[in-house]
Write a protein that holds these residues in place. Structure first.
Motif, PDB file in Angstrom:
ATOM      1  N   LYS A 139      33.202   2.444  19.343  1.00  0.00           N
ATOM      2  CA  LYS A 139      32.331   2.592  18.074  1.00  0.00           C
ATOM      3  C   LYS A 139      31.538   3.863  18.351  1.00  0.00           C
ATOM      4  CE  LYS A 139      31.527  -2.053  16.247  1.00  0.00           C
ATOM      5  NZ  LYS A 139      31.817  -3.291  17.046  1.00  0.00           N
ATOM      6  N   ASP A 140      30.829   4.226  17.289  1.00  0.00           N
ATOM      7  CA  ASP A 140      30.121   5.459  17.326  1.00  0.00           C
ATOM      8  C   ASP A 140      29.074   5.298  16.229  1.00  0.00           C
ATOM      9  OD1 ASP A 140      30.665   8.889  17.393  1.00  0.00           O
ATOM     10  OD2 ASP A 140      28.986   8.202  16.141  1.00  0.00           O
ATOM     11  N   THR A 141      27.558   5.309  16.604  1.00  0.00           N
ATOM     12  CA  THR A 141      26.629   5.112  15.572  1.00  0.00           C
ATOM     13  C   THR A 141      26.770   6.067  14.542  1.00  0.00           C
ATOM     14  OG1 THR A 141      24.889   6.386  16.897  1.00  0.00           O
ATOM     15  CG2 THR A 141      25.083   4.214  17.504  1.00  0.00           C
ATOM     16  N   ASP A 142      26.991   7.339  14.602  1.00  0.00           N
ATOM     17  CA  ASP A 142      27.031   8.104  13.422  1.00  0.00           C
ATOM     18  C   ASP A 142      28.043   7.659  12.484  1.00  0.00           C
ATOM     19  OD1 ASP A 142      24.758   9.847  14.149  1.00  0.00           O
ATOM     20  OD2 ASP A 142      26.337  11.319  15.193  1.00  0.00           O
ATOM     21  N   GLU A 143      29.182   7.325  13.020  1.00  0.00           N
ATOM     22  CA  GLU A 143      30.330   6.869  11.962  1.00  0.00           C
ATOM     23  C   GLU A 143      29.952   5.404  11.442  1.00  0.00           C
ATOM     24  OE1 GLU A 143      33.885   6.299  14.510  1.00  0.00           O
ATOM     25  OE2 GLU A 143      33.904   8.566  14.733  1.00  0.00           O
ATOM     26  N   LEU A 144      29.106   4.835  12.050  1.00  0.00           N
ATOM     27  CA  LEU A 144      28.782   3.575  11.430  1.00  0.00           C
ATOM     28  C   LEU A 144      27.631   3.735  10.218  1.00  0.00           C
ATOM     29  CD1 LEU A 144      28.350   1.251  14.696  1.00  0.00           C
ATOM     30  CD2 LEU A 144      30.131   0.950  13.005  1.00  0.00           C
ATOM     31  N   ILE A 145      26.933   4.685  10.578  1.00  0.00           N
ATOM     32  CA  ILE A 145      25.777   5.076   9.333  1.00  0.00           C
ATOM     33  C   ILE A 145      26.539   5.666   8.329  1.00  0.00           C
ATOM     34  CG2 ILE A 145      24.157   6.640   9.204  1.00  0.00           C
ATOM     35  CD1 ILE A 145      22.862   6.225  11.990  1.00  0.00           C
ATOM     36  N   VAL A 146      27.682   6.377   8.704  1.00  0.00           N
ATOM     37  CA  VAL A 146      28.094   7.411   7.445  1.00  0.00           C
ATOM     38  C   VAL A 146      28.995   6.313   6.725  1.00  0.00           C
ATOM     39  CG1 VAL A 146      29.983   9.116   7.212  1.00  0.00           C
ATOM     40  CG2 VAL A 146      28.400   9.485   8.866  1.00  0.00           C
ATOM     41  N   ALA A 147      29.665   5.350   7.354  1.00  0.00           N
ATOM     42  CA  ALA A 147      30.474   4.474   6.735  1.00  0.00           C
ATOM     43  C   ALA A 147      29.594   3.487   5.580  1.00  0.00           C
ATOM     44  CB  ALA A 147      31.187   3.618   7.553  1.00  0.00           C
ATOM     45  N   LYS A 148      28.232   3.103   6.250  1.00  0.00           N
ATOM     46  CA  LYS A 148      27.496   2.174   5.519  1.00  0.00           C
ATOM     47  C   LYS A 148      26.809   2.866   4.669  1.00  0.00           C
ATOM     48  CE  LYS A 148      24.668  -1.565   5.894  1.00  0.00           C
ATOM     49  NZ  LYS A 148      23.183  -1.156   5.382  1.00  0.00           N
ATOM     50  N   GLU A 149      26.488   4.034   4.833  1.00  0.00           N
ATOM     51  CA  GLU A 149      25.666   4.747   3.526  1.00  0.00           C
ATOM     52  C   GLU A 149      26.480   5.418   2.676  1.00  0.00           C
ATOM     53  OE1 GLU A 149      22.237   4.644   3.406  1.00  0.00           O
ATOM     54  OE2 GLU A 149      22.731   3.015   5.054  1.00  0.00           O
ATOM     55  N   GLY A 150      27.846   5.885   2.876  1.00  0.00           N
ATOM     56  CA  GLY A 150      28.743   6.390   2.146  1.00  0.00           C
ATOM     57  C   GLY A 150      28.407   7.900   1.950  1.00  0.00           C
ATOM     58  N   PHE A 206      20.385  13.740   5.984  1.00  0.00           N
ATOM     59  CA  PHE A 206      19.063  14.523   6.338  1.00  0.00           C
ATOM     60  C   PHE A 206      18.255  15.333   5.153  1.00  0.00           C
ATOM     61  CE2 PHE A 206      18.000  14.975  10.960  1.00  0.00           C
ATOM     62  CZ  PHE A 206      18.909  14.121  11.537  1.00  0.00           C
ATOM     63  N   ARG A 207      19.473  15.999   4.441  1.00  0.00           N
ATOM     64  CA  ARG A 207      19.011  16.792   3.532  1.00  0.00           C
ATOM     65  C   ARG A 207      18.308  15.996   2.183  1.00  0.00           C
ATOM     66  NH1 ARG A 207      22.664  18.028  -0.416  1.00  0.00           N
ATOM     67  NH2 ARG A 207      24.238  17.808   0.829  1.00  0.00           N
ATOM     68  N   LYS A 208      18.911  14.847   1.817  1.00  0.00           N
ATOM     69  CA  LYS A 208      18.463  14.108   0.805  1.00  0.00           C
ATOM     70  C   LYS A 208      17.039  13.343   1.104  1.00  0.00           C
ATOM     71  CE  LYS A 208      22.262  13.560  -2.289  1.00  0.00           C
ATOM     72  NZ  LYS A 208      23.342  12.792  -2.597  1.00  0.00           N
ATOM     73  N   TYR A 209      17.035  12.657   2.340  1.00  0.00           N
ATOM     74  CA  TYR A 209      16.075  11.879   2.597  1.00  0.00           C
ATOM     75  C   TYR A 209      15.269  12.061   3.841  1.00  0.00           C
ATOM     76  CZ  TYR A 209      19.095   8.947  -0.580  1.00  0.00           C
ATOM     77  OH  TYR A 209      19.719   8.722  -1.631  1.00  0.00           O
ATOM     78  N   GLU A 225      13.276  11.114   9.376  1.00  0.00           N
ATOM     79  CA  GLU A 225      12.517   9.910   9.747  1.00  0.00           C
ATOM     80  C   GLU A 225      13.469   8.750   9.300  1.00  0.00           C
ATOM     81  OE1 GLU A 225      10.452   9.402  11.768  1.00  0.00           O
ATOM     82  OE2 GLU A 225       9.673   7.378  11.482  1.00  0.00           O
ATOM     83  N   PHE A 226      14.072   9.074   7.877  1.00  0.00           N
ATOM     84  CA  PHE A 226      14.989   8.006   7.128  1.00  0.00           C
ATOM     85  C   PHE A 226      16.190   7.873   8.133  1.00  0.00           C
ATOM     86  CE2 PHE A 226      18.341   6.943   4.368  1.00  0.00           C
ATOM     87  CZ  PHE A 226      17.690   5.679   3.621  1.00  0.00           C
ATOM     88  N   PHE A 227      16.528   8.807   8.586  1.00  0.00           N
ATOM     89  CA  PHE A 227      17.840   8.878   9.355  1.00  0.00           C
ATOM     90  C   PHE A 227      17.650   7.941  10.904  1.00  0.00           C
ATOM     91  CE2 PHE A 227      20.609  10.523  12.871  1.00  0.00           C
ATOM     92  CZ  PHE A 227      21.823  10.162  12.432  1.00  0.00           C
ATOM     93  N   ARG A 228      16.468   8.130  11.400  1.00  0.00           N
ATOM     94  CA  ARG A 228      16.189   7.529  12.738  1.00  0.00           C
ATOM     95  C   ARG A 228      15.882   6.139  12.171  1.00  0.00           C
ATOM     96  NH1 ARG A 228      18.103  11.158  15.762  1.00  0.00           N
ATOM     97  NH2 ARG A 228      17.350  13.254  15.446  1.00  0.00           N
ATOM     98  N   ASN A 229      15.465   5.466  11.001  1.00  0.00           N
ATOM     99  CA  ASN A 229      15.068   4.237  10.853  1.00  0.00           C
ATOM    100  C   ASN A 229      16.844   3.838  10.745  1.00  0.00           C
ATOM    101  OD1 ASN A 229      12.619   4.301  10.847  1.00  0.00           O
ATOM    102  ND2 ASN A 229      12.366   4.898   8.642  1.00  0.00           N
ATOM    103  N   LEU A 230      17.713   4.331  10.022  1.00  0.00           N
ATOM    104  CA  LEU A 230      19.203   4.083  10.046  1.00  0.00           C
ATOM    105  C   LEU A 230      19.853   3.919  11.298  1.00  0.00           C
ATOM    106  CD1 LEU A 230      20.580   6.070   7.218  1.00  0.00           C
ATOM    107  CD2 LEU A 230      19.891   3.661   6.962  1.00  0.00           C
ATOM    108  N   GLU A 231      19.371   4.792  12.255  1.00  0.00           N
ATOM    109  CA  GLU A 231      19.913   4.375  13.760  1.00  0.00           C
ATOM    110  C   GLU A 231      19.282   3.109  14.270  1.00  0.00           C
ATOM    111  OE1 GLU A 231      20.739   8.988  15.462  1.00  0.00           O
ATOM    112  OE2 GLU A 231      18.643   8.204  15.464  1.00  0.00           O
TER     113      GLU A 231
END
Ligand code: S3P
Length: 173
Positions: A32-43, A50-53, A56-62
């Protein structure tokens, strides 16, 4: 096999994903890869998040991702985004999941490997080498204190790194 989960931490470009995939294959674990999990969940790609949110928002997703998997991760090699150990809470969650391995890579190797990379928002814009230098010096102590095992990766192949990781566990037994 010998341990329950193996968690790989380290700076961008340290080989967490390549080593993690190969290691998982060798020992018959899931990967598993945390970035891949985030990309899959957020689409959305990391760059877009990073660009849109913002960061800090990304860190909360992590952190949310780690909380989602901490109770049910099993026989897994987990590769983590390079910023995960910045938060103490994340580092504690990683330690709860398994053996934490820091893939330590020198500044010059990282700069060589990531030259021309456009997928890492934190290294875009003017003078990426200076960005690597600053981030690496502030993070290195955090990686070191979060890790159970430190492995230097410079000049080693993926297979050599996998062998070195497995050797640790054989020694420990
Ligand atoms: C980051 C590392 C990236 C990704 C994001 C932020 C960081 O993952 O999570 O771009 O803060 O170091 P990799 O370490 O897999 O490149």
């Amino acid at each position: 096999m010998l341990v329950d989960n193996i968690i790989l931490i380290g700076f961008m470009g340290s080989g967490k994903t390549s080593v993690g995939l190969q290691l998982a294959k060798r020992i018959g674990y899931r990967f598993k890869d945390t970035d891949e999990l985030i990309v899959a969940k957020e689409g959305m790609e990391i760059e877009e998040i990073f660009r849109k949110y913002g960061e800090e928002f990304f860190r909360n997703l992590e952190t949310a991702t780690l909380l989602t998997i901490v109770d049910n991760i099993d026989k897994t090699v987990l590769s983590t985004g390079g910023g995960i150990p910045i938060r103490d809470r994340n580092a504690n969650l990683l330690r709860m999941m398994g053996h934490v391995i820091y893939l330590r890579t020198s500044r010059s190797t990282i700069i060589n490997r990531l030259s021309g990379d456009t997928s890492r928002p934190l290294l875009q814009g003017e003078n990426p080498s200076e960005k690597v230098e600053k981030l690496l010096s502030s993070r290195a102590p955090l990686y070191e204190s979060a890790a159970d095992i430190i492995i230097d990766t410079d000049d080693k192949s993926i297979d050599e790194l996998v062998d070195e990781i497995l050797f640790y566990f054989i020694k420990e037994k």
